[in-house]
Design an enzyme around this catalytic site. Sequence first.
Site, PDB file in Angstrom:
ATOM      1  N   GLU A 234      13.017  -1.928  87.391  1.00 10.59           N
ATOM      2  CA  GLU A 234      12.129  -2.595  86.444  1.00 10.59           C
ATOM      3  C   GLU A 234      12.070  -1.769  85.163  1.00 10.59           C
ATOM      4  OE1 GLU A 234       8.260  -4.481  87.806  1.00 10.59           O
ATOM      5  OE2 GLU A 234       7.618  -2.554  87.008  1.00 10.59           O
ATOM      6  N   LYS A 236      10.665   0.026  82.088  1.00  8.19           N
ATOM      7  CA  LYS A 236       9.348   0.648  81.879  1.00  8.19           C
ATOM      8  C   LYS A 236       9.076   0.776  80.388  1.00  8.19           C
ATOM      9  CE  LYS A 236       6.604   4.660  83.342  1.00  8.19           C
ATOM     10  NZ  LYS A 236       5.554   4.268  82.449  1.00  8.19           N
ATOM     11  N   PHE A 323       3.866  -7.122  86.269  1.00  8.30           N
ATOM     12  CA  PHE A 323       4.917  -6.687  87.196  1.00  8.30           C
ATOM     13  C   PHE A 323       4.512  -6.715  88.665  1.00  8.30           C
ATOM     14  CE2 PHE A 323       3.172  -2.599  85.506  1.00  8.30           C
ATOM     15  CZ  PHE A 323       2.633  -2.090  86.672  1.00  8.30           C
ATOM     16  N   GLU A 383      10.948   2.984  77.538  1.00  4.87           N
ATOM     17  CA  GLU A 383      10.634   4.354  77.953  1.00  4.87           C
ATOM     18  C   GLU A 383      11.555   4.836  79.067  1.00  4.87           C
ATOM     19  OE1 GLU A 383       6.699   6.975  79.215  1.00  4.87           O
ATOM     20  OE2 GLU A 383       6.762   4.848  79.640  1.00  4.87           O
ATOM     21  N   ARG A 399       2.206   7.579  95.342  1.00  5.58           N
ATOM     22  CA  ARG A 399       3.389   7.661  94.475  1.00  5.58           C
ATOM     23  C   ARG A 399       4.632   7.284  95.287  1.00  5.58           C
ATOM     24  NH1 ARG A 399       2.723   9.994  89.531  1.00  5.58           N
ATOM     25  NH2 ARG A 399       0.720  11.032  89.157  1.00  5.58           N
TER      26      ARG A 399
END
Length: 564
Positions: A234, A236, A323, A383, A399
């Site tokens: 995806e 960013k 998202f 990014e 995470r």
Amino acid sequence: MEVTLKEFRELCTSISTESSYVKKTKLISEFIHRGRDYNDVYIITKLLLPGTGKLIYNINDKQLVKLFSKIFCHDADEMYKYVINIGDVAYVIGSFLKKSKSVVDYATESTLTLHEVDCFLTRLSTVTRENDQIKEIKKIIPRCTPNDLRHIIRLIKHDLRMNIGPKHVLSGLHKDAYGIFKLCNNLEQVVQRSLEDNIKPLIELMVPLQPMLASACKTFSEAVKKCPNGIIVEFKYDGERIQIHKHDKNFKYFSRSLKPITPHKVTDFEELLDRAFPSAKNMILDGEIILIDTETNQPLPFGTLGINKKSMYHNACVCIFIFDCLYFNDTVLIDKPLIERRNIIHANIKEIPNRILLSEVKNISTDEELSKLLHIVLSKNIEGFVLKDAKGVYEPGMRRWLKIKKDYLDGCVMADKADLVVLGAYYGKGNKSGILSSFLMGCYDTKSEKWCTVTKCSGGHTDLELQEINDNLSVVPFDRNAIPDWLSINKIHYPDVIISDISLAPVWEIIGSEFTRSSTHTASNISIRFPRCSRIREDKTYETANNLNDIKQLYAVSISPPEE
């Protein structure tokens, strides 16, 4: 019989003197389950976690000293010198209460209940004028012993000095309570369900969930190991995290730190979201909010969402990239595979150009496919990208995703930026004489429960930004003979001034040429070479900045050899 403040103080003292976290949790469990009813357990739990509650006082050490100096008829400057020397405003105020017997009546025996203390704190959080704050404080002082008052001050400061966090406190309530708290962020619900032994996945509309996060990743082989069910990549964008809640006709928007999004950033989005999701009665969406140039359809840099910066871009509008979907039309989706959650968004969204968009994703299975995406990232204002397990569930606060950022792709050895907290500062020389121009940056060590130094940063700010920092940074002179208990620092890095209240310390994104070893810094001897501030993270707090474990991971990723 109601729980007294004295009993609570004794519990906190026992916890603070116990080094084992298992035993700390056991002490809490024994105290909580001592035949208490719901109201007692809730107040005990809430006050053990003063920083996670909804009560905000906006009173720093200087303001506390000012308030109590007027009540005690003492000189504020004299009182504050003691605070600087001792490093404990609660201890100082309690000591000055003893000296003020001729001016203020106080209790010789502790009789306050926790319920009374909780009511006082609630009232104090609702007043902002100094005279009103003094009025509320004067009501409770006659009921306080000096030790009572010290403890109340620590509750106001959200720091009971017990070296313990939500995980250990809530584990004393129920072994699964912390997991549920990360989902619903509602302490009342967690306490109630824990006492009923009704611990099931709980999502509450209009109450923010801890966002799922990403850790740094350097190689495709690492991603394959961590995403065995296939990888979804995806893009960013460099924006701000947003969590959107809809319940009937009502909307709420939360930031990465679970605070309400500044209203000007989401103006008119109720109508836009209704158009984009016409079939949604209720929903929780995860996304990124950015500013888009309407002429080029390209995202603008981070920080442009602020009122002043946004006004500089005339051909721009705020856009939300969706998202993930955690809840849709009465159905909890966090336990569904990512592919299924994405399909639900795709089936229900009607994209609105430059306003509401579904994030762009790619399915990849080879290193070559990842390399092609690198070129796209390098050529656009993106990014980096996030790698996700195609069948992964949504795990709040964990995470489990992986991220590869542009700074690494551009050839920088650092695999990631580090979000560090300003611990102190140094005065400049020459044309910067008298101005704080170099800053001591650090991170929190969850094991020692101290703040460690990582690097000294003097780059990245314009003269105007530096002046604003000097105007707004809350600091006190650094006393080499009275180093605060919360700080781990070597003599070579002693600053000229130190942050007055770590909970108010700003978070800066620091980038450099590489992570490096340094025997003089206390963050496991990890530092950053040629550091500069790339941006001020107004969306983060001292609690959500990178901690020492994060820094260790980033360092490990940065020194691992590249894949052949």
